[in-house]
Design an enzyme around this catalytic site. Structure first.
Site, PDB file in Angstrom:
ATOM      1  N   CYS A   1      -1.082   4.003  -6.598  1.00  0.00           N
ATOM      2  CA  CYS A   1      -1.911   3.346  -5.573  1.00  0.00           C
ATOM      3  C   CYS A   1      -2.143   1.937  -6.085  1.00  0.00           C
ATOM      4  O   CYS A   1      -2.470   1.746  -7.268  1.00  0.00           O
ATOM      5  CB  CYS A   1      -3.238   4.087  -5.419  1.00  0.00           C
TER       6      CYS A   1
ATOM      7  N   CYS B   1       0.865  -1.178   0.000  1.00  0.00           N
ATOM      8  CA  CYS B   1       0.000   0.000   0.000  1.00  0.00           C
ATOM      9  C   CYS B   1       0.905   1.233   0.000  1.00  0.00           C
ATOM     10  O   CYS B   1       1.731   1.387   0.909  1.00  0.00           O
ATOM     11  CB  CYS B   1      -0.871  -0.035   1.259  1.00  0.00           C
TER      12      CYS B   1
HETATM   13  N1  DGL Z   1      -4.031   0.716  -2.041  1.00  0.00           N
HETATM   14  C1  DGL Z   1      -3.595   1.819  -1.262  1.00  0.00           C
HETATM   15  C2  DGL Z   1      -2.403   2.539  -1.863  1.00  0.00           C
HETATM   16  O1  DGL Z   1      -1.622   1.930  -2.548  1.00  0.00           O
HETATM   17  C3  DGL Z   1      -4.546   2.726  -0.578  1.00  0.00           C
HETATM   18  C4  DGL Z   1      -5.930   2.912  -1.032  1.00  0.00           C
HETATM   19  C5  DGL Z   1      -6.751   3.543   0.077  1.00  0.00           C
HETATM   20  O2  DGL Z   1      -7.019   2.833   1.047  1.00  0.00           O
HETATM   21  O3  DGL Z   1      -7.070   4.731  -0.028  1.00  0.00           O
HETATM   22  O4  DGL Z   1      -2.208   3.716  -1.626  1.00  0.00           O
END
Ligand code: DGL
Length: 289
Positions: free
Chosen positions: A190, A76
């Site tokens: 993301c 993430c």
């Molecule tokens: N998948 C996550 C990232 O790479 C975050 C998405 C979220 O929870 O806002 O930033």
């Protein structure tokens, strides 16, 4: 149990990290993985650092201290930006791999030296991101676009909303293409956005290169496993355990959809008799295997 036999922990606010897990499993087929989706507490991107640090430390504690993972992948961007330093200082002996938007490869690849970055507000406003961007300022200009709501639409598999938000955010980047002054490279900053790749690519146009981070993270993980003598011995297919407080079915459906697995094979691999330790007891609901 010898350390090599322990699983690798991978986590995200939700299903986005499955895009990293997919690359990890392709590169490291013999490894066992535990994937933790913090779905009940997602999204992280618009929540602020204190919240993200809190959740990240709780999940890292669960995976490291209760689940005996040998390596932790923070799949993430938002959690990496806010909390990877806190994880490393709380468990200095643990090998921790974070993810960050692919600005360096984008700066190298861009011929127009203009790069679009789609990411959460949390990632784009973080100090870590600012430093990364500043270190590459001489090589490319980065056009930053926070994508409020997009991770959540992907999480809920809401196709009309995904289409509308992609149109809004890709449109907001400005002129895309290979002519001078245009953005010729778009970074998906993301891990959720990989699952909107087709929409983003269609809106960007064929000539525009789209970059994400699954494969580089998998290569880095393999390197660290080898360096540390942590690789799982043998050639047997590794197992996968999926954990999500309060949203197990949705996670299983997303995994079946995105992991290049057919659902029946996946179901066998998440069999509770897989030999992993018992389920965790995180404050935010109960996970099950
Ligand atoms: N998948 C996550 C990232 O790479 C975050 C998405 C979220 O929870 O806002 O930033």
């Amino acid at each position: 149990m010898p350390l090599g036999h322990c699983p690798i922990g991978v986590f995200d606010s939700g299903i986005g990290g499955l895009s990293i897990l997919r690359a990890l499993r392709a590169a490291l087929p013999a490894e066992d993985f535990i994937y933790y989706a913090d779905t009940a507490n997602a999204p992280y991107g618009e929540r602020g650092d204190a919240y993200v640090i809190d959740r990240t430390l709780a999940i890292a504690r669960e995976l490291i201290e209760q689940r005996d993972v040998k390596l932790l992948v923070v799949a993430c961007n938002t959690a990496t930006a806010a909390a990877v330093a806190a994880v490393r200082s709380a468990w200095p002996q643990m090998v921790v791999v974070g993810v960050e938007p692919a600005l360096k490869p984008a700066a190298l690849a861009s011929h127009t030296h203009r790069v679009g970055v789609l990411a959460t507000r949390g990632t784009l406003e973080s100090e870590k991101f600012r430093q990364l961007q500043a270190s590459l300022a001489a090589q490319a200009e980065f056009v930053l676009q926070p994508c409020d709501g997009l991770a959540s639409a992907i999480e809920h598999h809401d196709a009309p909303r995904i289409a509308a938000l992609c149109e809004r955010y890709v449109g907001a980047l400005g002129t895309l293409g290979t002519q001078a002054g245009a953005i010729d490279t778009v970074v998906l900053g993301c891990t959720h956005y990989t699952f909107a790749w087709e929409q983003i690519a269609r809106l960007s146009g064929q000539a525009v290169r789209i970059l994400e981070t699954g494969e580089p993270v998998a290569r880095q993980t393999r390197r660290l496993l080898e360096q540390g003598g942590l690789s799982r011995p043998g050639a047997a297919q590794g197992r996968l355990v999926l954990l999500s407080p309060g949203a197990q079915e949705a996670l299983e459906a997303a995994a079946a959809r995105w992991l290049d697995d057919d659902a029946s094979k996946l179901a066998r691999r998440i069999d509770p008799s897989s030999g992993f330790p018992p389920p965790p007891s995180l404050g935010a609901g109960s996970a099950r295997e």
